[in-house]
Design a protein around this motif. Structure first.
Motif, PDB file in Angstrom:
ATOM      1  N   ALA A 518       1.466  36.784   0.881  1.00  0.00           N
ATOM      2  CA  ALA A 518       0.910  37.633   1.932  1.00  0.00           C
ATOM      3  C   ALA A 518       0.867  36.820   3.226  1.00  0.00           C
ATOM      4  N   PRO A 519       1.856  36.990   4.088  1.00  0.00           N
ATOM      5  CA  PRO A 519       2.975  37.954   4.042  1.00  0.00           C
ATOM      6  C   PRO A 519       4.067  37.527   3.060  1.00  0.00           C
ATOM      7  N   MET A 520       4.803  38.505   2.582  1.00  0.00           N
ATOM      8  CA  MET A 520       5.822  38.263   1.568  1.00  0.00           C
ATOM      9  C   MET A 520       7.089  37.673   2.182  1.00  0.00           C
ATOM     10  N   VAL A 521       7.519  36.552   1.631  1.00  0.00           N
ATOM     11  CA  VAL A 521       8.807  35.949   1.973  1.00  0.00           C
ATOM     12  C   VAL A 521       9.590  35.853   0.673  1.00  0.00           C
ATOM     13  N   ARG A 522      10.562  36.720   0.508  1.00  0.00           N
ATOM     14  CA  ARG A 522      11.224  36.870  -0.787  1.00  0.00           C
ATOM     15  C   ARG A 522      11.900  35.585  -1.247  1.00  0.00           C
ATOM     16  N   GLY A 523      12.485  34.862  -0.353  1.00  0.00           N
ATOM     17  CA  GLY A 523      13.192  33.662  -0.764  1.00  0.00           C
ATOM     18  C   GLY A 523      12.289  32.556  -1.268  1.00  0.00           C
ATOM     19  N   ASN A 524      11.020  32.565  -0.841  1.00  0.00           N
ATOM     20  CA  ASN A 524      10.083  31.504  -1.237  1.00  0.00           C
ATOM     21  C   ASN A 524       9.046  31.967  -2.253  1.00  0.00           C
ATOM     22  N   ALA A 525       8.876  33.289  -2.430  1.00  0.00           N
ATOM     23  CA  ALA A 525       7.821  33.794  -3.302  1.00  0.00           C
ATOM     24  C   ALA A 525       8.071  33.487  -4.772  1.00  0.00           C
ATOM     25  N   LYS A 526       9.312  33.193  -5.136  1.00  0.00           N
ATOM     26  CA  LYS A 526       9.584  32.916  -6.549  1.00  0.00           C
ATOM     27  C   LYS A 526       8.984  31.593  -7.001  1.00  0.00           C
ATOM     28  N   ASN A 527       8.654  30.691  -6.077  1.00  0.00           N
ATOM     29  CA  ASN A 527       8.038  29.417  -6.436  1.00  0.00           C
ATOM     30  C   ASN A 527       6.528  29.504  -6.291  1.00  0.00           C
ATOM     31  N   VAL A 528       5.937  30.533  -6.914  1.00  0.00           N
ATOM     32  CA  VAL A 528       4.490  30.728  -6.863  1.00  0.00           C
ATOM     33  C   VAL A 528       3.935  30.730  -8.283  1.00  0.00           C
ATOM     34  N   LEU A 529       4.123  31.834  -8.997  1.00  0.00           N
ATOM     35  CA  LEU A 529       3.698  31.883 -10.395  1.00  0.00           C
ATOM     36  C   LEU A 529       4.728  31.213 -11.289  1.00  0.00           C
ATOM     37  N   LEU A 530       5.983  31.345 -10.935  1.00  0.00           N
ATOM     38  CA  LEU A 530       7.053  30.712 -11.696  1.00  0.00           C
ATOM     39  C   LEU A 530       7.450  29.406 -11.019  1.00  0.00           C
ATOM     40  N   ARG A 531       8.104  28.556 -11.804  1.00  0.00           N
ATOM     41  CA  ARG A 531       8.720  27.362 -11.215  1.00  0.00           C
ATOM     42  C   ARG A 531      10.207  27.471 -11.455  1.00  0.00           C
ATOM     43  N   PRO A 532      10.947  27.944 -10.440  1.00  0.00           N
ATOM     44  CA  PRO A 532      12.392  28.114 -10.640  1.00  0.00           C
ATOM     45  C   PRO A 532      13.068  26.763 -10.822  1.00  0.00           C
ATOM     46  N   PRO A 533      14.211  26.749 -11.429  1.00  0.00           N
ATOM     47  CA  PRO A 533      14.942  25.479 -11.587  1.00  0.00           C
ATOM     48  C   PRO A 533      15.382  24.944 -10.231  1.00  0.00           C
ATOM     49  N   TRP A 534      15.650  23.657 -10.181  1.00  0.00           N
ATOM     50  CA  TRP A 534      15.997  23.024  -8.915  1.00  0.00           C
ATOM     51  C   TRP A 534      17.254  23.632  -8.310  1.00  0.00           C
ATOM     52  N   TRP A 535      18.231  24.007  -9.136  1.00  0.00           N
ATOM     53  CA  TRP A 535      19.463  24.549  -8.587  1.00  0.00           C
ATOM     54  C   TRP A 535      19.275  25.939  -7.984  1.00  0.00           C
ATOM     55  N   ASP A 536      18.079  26.531  -8.182  1.00  0.00           N
ATOM     56  CA  ASP A 536      17.788  27.849  -7.615  1.00  0.00           C
ATOM     57  C   ASP A 536      16.860  27.755  -6.401  1.00  0.00           C
ATOM     58  N   MET A 537      16.276  26.592  -6.163  1.00  0.00           N
ATOM     59  CA  MET A 537      15.396  26.424  -4.993  1.00  0.00           C
ATOM     60  C   MET A 537      16.224  25.885  -3.829  1.00  0.00           C
ATOM     61  N   THR A 538      16.980  26.772  -3.221  1.00  0.00           N
ATOM     62  CA  THR A 538      17.926  26.364  -2.180  1.00  0.00           C
ATOM     63  C   THR A 538      17.334  26.426  -0.780  1.00  0.00           C
ATOM     64  N   MET A 539      16.178  27.071  -0.594  1.00  0.00           N
ATOM     65  CA  MET A 539      15.618  27.267   0.733  1.00  0.00           C
ATOM     66  C   MET A 539      14.283  26.534   0.872  1.00  0.00           C
ATOM     67  N   LEU A 540      14.026  26.034   2.075  1.00  0.00           N
ATOM     68  CA  LEU A 540      12.729  25.447   2.391  1.00  0.00           C
ATOM     69  C   LEU A 540      11.730  26.553   2.716  1.00  0.00           C
ATOM     70  N   PRO A 541      10.412  26.303   2.587  1.00  0.00           N
ATOM     71  CA  PRO A 541       9.413  27.334   2.919  1.00  0.00           C
ATOM     72  C   PRO A 541       9.551  27.779   4.374  1.00  0.00           C
ATOM     73  N   GLU A 542       9.852  29.050   4.556  1.00  0.00           N
ATOM     74  CA  GLU A 542      10.154  29.560   5.896  1.00  0.00           C
ATOM     75  C   GLU A 542       8.940  29.533   6.813  1.00  0.00           C
ATOM     76  N   LEU A 543       7.757  29.890   6.284  1.00  0.00           N
ATOM     77  CA  LEU A 543       6.568  29.923   7.122  1.00  0.00           C
ATOM     78  C   LEU A 543       6.032  28.529   7.421  1.00  0.00           C
ATOM     79  N   ILE A 544       6.470  27.530   6.672  1.00  0.00           N
ATOM     80  CA  ILE A 544       6.057  26.146   6.938  1.00  0.00           C
ATOM     81  C   ILE A 544       6.939  25.535   8.019  1.00  0.00           C
ATOM     82  N   THR A 545       8.250  25.664   7.864  1.00  0.00           N
ATOM     83  CA  THR A 545       9.185  25.064   8.814  1.00  0.00           C
ATOM     84  C   THR A 545       9.353  25.903  10.082  1.00  0.00           C
TER      85      THR A 545
END
Length: 568
Positions: A518-545
């Motif tokens: 909240a607000p929803m950022v689809r590319g980064n929201a998957k690393n919240v409840l789940l821990r995606p594999p490293w090869w799937d975490m291709t983007m940096l946190p958009e609201l941080i950078t």
């Protein structure tokens, strides 16, 4: 009627004599008034002068630091003696060279490397002296700096203020006769704690090293992990008395410039006499001082700081403490442990789910128990309800009082376990809880189910990885108990809504606390409840950078080798 006869003068008329007497009396009165005014003025000036002299006596010796150094070595020595008056650990070491060139070494005993001082500085001065013909050179300080001091970390200063600042920072000041500058040699050496495993953030897998109380050791630990010139470390000095060094670290090109500007503004706004721990800075720059939820992360682990820097966050390191600050902080980051990114993603995802379940238990379990047993017993199965009723029959207190008192006692035992020595702290907290709980049940003061509820809640709270984040839920647990004991499930709903509204409105240096949900950022929201594999975490946190940034290119999912026709 008064008539005055003036000697040698004819007798004046009575009216004129009366007029002259009035004039004389008036002049005499004015003269007295003038003398009184002059006397009062003199007394006033004397008081001001004495007050000024008194104020000058009360002025700290540090107020004269801004003056330039004198060419007279004795004058400089007297000024420094006055500044470091009653400082028994400050050493003034005069040296005579070839009977003509006199030097003065000033340093703090215990903070400078005296052994190296003897070998590199004092012995060459005493036994070798200055090269023939150089002693009369007008640039003697440069000769001493380049030829006599075999130390690369040297610089030349020209004011008393710079000399004093460097002396209190454990450097050695070298002053010479007929020179209005001083040489500063960096020869710091004090007793420090070695790099050890952290006590507050232990992990099963990952680096074992932790920060120390030495600032440069901590910066070197980070620099070892991020070997890139884009890693910046800005030095700031805070504390008018302590002059504490503070480092603001970030990666240029990755950091959000707006957040960095805000961090600089808040840090430069700090005006305080001393900074002894990073907690001072945390309270002076945080967004919501009265929120139970921390908006600034603190950590002892260099790998956590390095990981945060790679994500575009900013680290604040303070000299004298092993705890570094990381901003901005989000709710989901506070629920992540360092080893979440070291273990395989399937195992870490399961651990994260369990962690959030325990979070809910630590916050709501006592409140739900109180609400059900007090207002909603129809929600409990009949056999369980009869068991609860039989267990609660000897207890004289309502469920909310039992839960509140046991929670308070459990928190007291946990705090006692933290403050006691490590060898007995854990034993006292565990044995104390068992003994007190068993004794209270046997005495009929509380019921057995509440002991189970409080113990389960306490264990669940230990699953929260960040200590400061867990404290927030431990504090909220008590008002939730009161709401549950007053309004039942309606009270729990009111408390939950209040907490959610507060979390949604919370910011950490302008970044929403619940982002990227909240607000929803689809590319980064998957690393919240789940821990995606490293090869799937291709983007940096958009609201941080503050921008869309790639961490790695896509297409790095590992695959087994393809079979060829020649392989069997």
């Amino acid at each position: 009627m008064y008539v005055q006869t003036l000697e040698g003068n004819p007798r004046l008329p009575e009216c004129e004599i009366l007029y002259s007497a009035d004039v004389a009396r008036e002049l005499a009165q004015r003269s007295v008034n003038i003398k009184t005014d002059i006397g009062d003025s003199m007394l006033w000036l004397q008081k001001i002068w004495k007050r000024k002299e008194h104020q000058q006596e009360e002025i700290s010796p540090l107020s004269v630091e801004s003056v330039a150094l004198s060419k007279d070595l004795k004058t400089n020595e007297q000024v420094l003696h006055r500044i470091f008056e009653d400082c028994s650990d400050v050493v003034f070491h005069p040296i005579q060279i070839n009977g003509q060139t006199r030097l003065l070494l000033v340093y703090i005993d215990g903070l400078s490397d005296t052994k190296t001082l003897q070998e590199i500085m004092i012995k060459p001065f005493l036994f070798e002296g200055v090269t023939e013909g150089i002693g009369n050179a007008g640039n003697l300080h440069q000769v001493i700096k380049d030829q006599l001091i075999a130390i690369p970390q040297t610089k030349i200063v020209s004011t008393v203020q710079e000399v004093v600042e460097n002396i209190v920072k454990s450097n050695i000041a070298v002053l010479s006769e007929s020179e209005n500058v001083a040489i500063i040699a960096e020869m710091k050496a004090w007793t420090t704690r070695g790099v050890e495993e952290t006590q507050s953030e232990s992990s099963v897998r990952g680096p074992r090293e932790g920060f120390t109380e030495t600032l440069r050791t901590n910066t070197s630990l980070i620099r070892r992990k991020i070997r890139n010139p884009h890693l910046k470390m800005e030095l700031v000095t805070l504390g008018s008395v302590t002059n504490t060094d503070v480092i603001v670290s970030y990666i240029k090109g990755t950091v959000n410039e707006a957040v960095l500007k805000e961090v600089r503004t808040r840090i430069h706004r700090i005006q305080i006499d001393g900074i002894l721990e990073s907690g001072y800075i945390e309270e002076l720059i945080e967004d919501e001082p009265f929120s139970p939820f921390p908006t600034i992360q603190n950590t002892e682990r260099p790998d956590v700081v390095a990981s945060a820097l790679l994500e575009g966050r900013i680290a604040i390191l303070v000299d004298g403490t092993p705890f570094a600050l990381v901003v901005p902080l989000t709710f989901w980051t506070a629920m992540q442990a360092a080893e979440d990114f070291y273990e395989r993603f399937l195992f870490t995802t399961a651990i994260r789910f369990m962690r959030f379940i325990f979070l809910m238990i630590s916050l709501f379990f006592p409140s739900v128990y109180v609400a059900i047993t007090t207002f909603h017993p129809q929600m409990i199965p009949t056999n369980l309800l009869l068991s609860f009723a039989a267990a609660r029959e000897p207890s004289p207190f309502p469920a909310v009082v039992e839960a509140f008192s046991m929670e308070f006692m459990f928190e007291g035992l946990r705090e006692a376990g933290v403050r006691l020595p490590k060898a007995v702290g854990s034993a006292v907290s565990i044995v104390g809880a068992l003994v007190i709980g068993e004794a209270a049940v046997q005495a009929g003061i509380i019921s057995a189910p509440i002991v189970i509820v409080v113990a389960t809640t306490g264990i669940a709270s230990f699953a929260i990885p960040r200590y400061s984040f867990g404290i927030a839920f431990r504090l909220i647990r008590f008002p939730m108990l009161v709401l549950a004991g007053t309004f039942g499930f309606y009270g729990i709903a009111i408390g939950l809504i209040a907490v959610m509204v507060h979390l949604v409105s919370l910011r950490s240096f302008g970044v929403p606390y619940l982002s990227p949900v909240a607000p929803m950022v689809r590319g980064n929201a998957k690393n919240v409840l789940l821990r995606p594999p490293w090869w799937d975490m291709t983007m940096l946190p958009e609201l941080i950078t503050g921008k869309v940034s790639k961490r790695m290119p896509k297409g790095q999912k590992p695959e087994p080798p393809k079979e060829t026709g020649g392989n069997h």
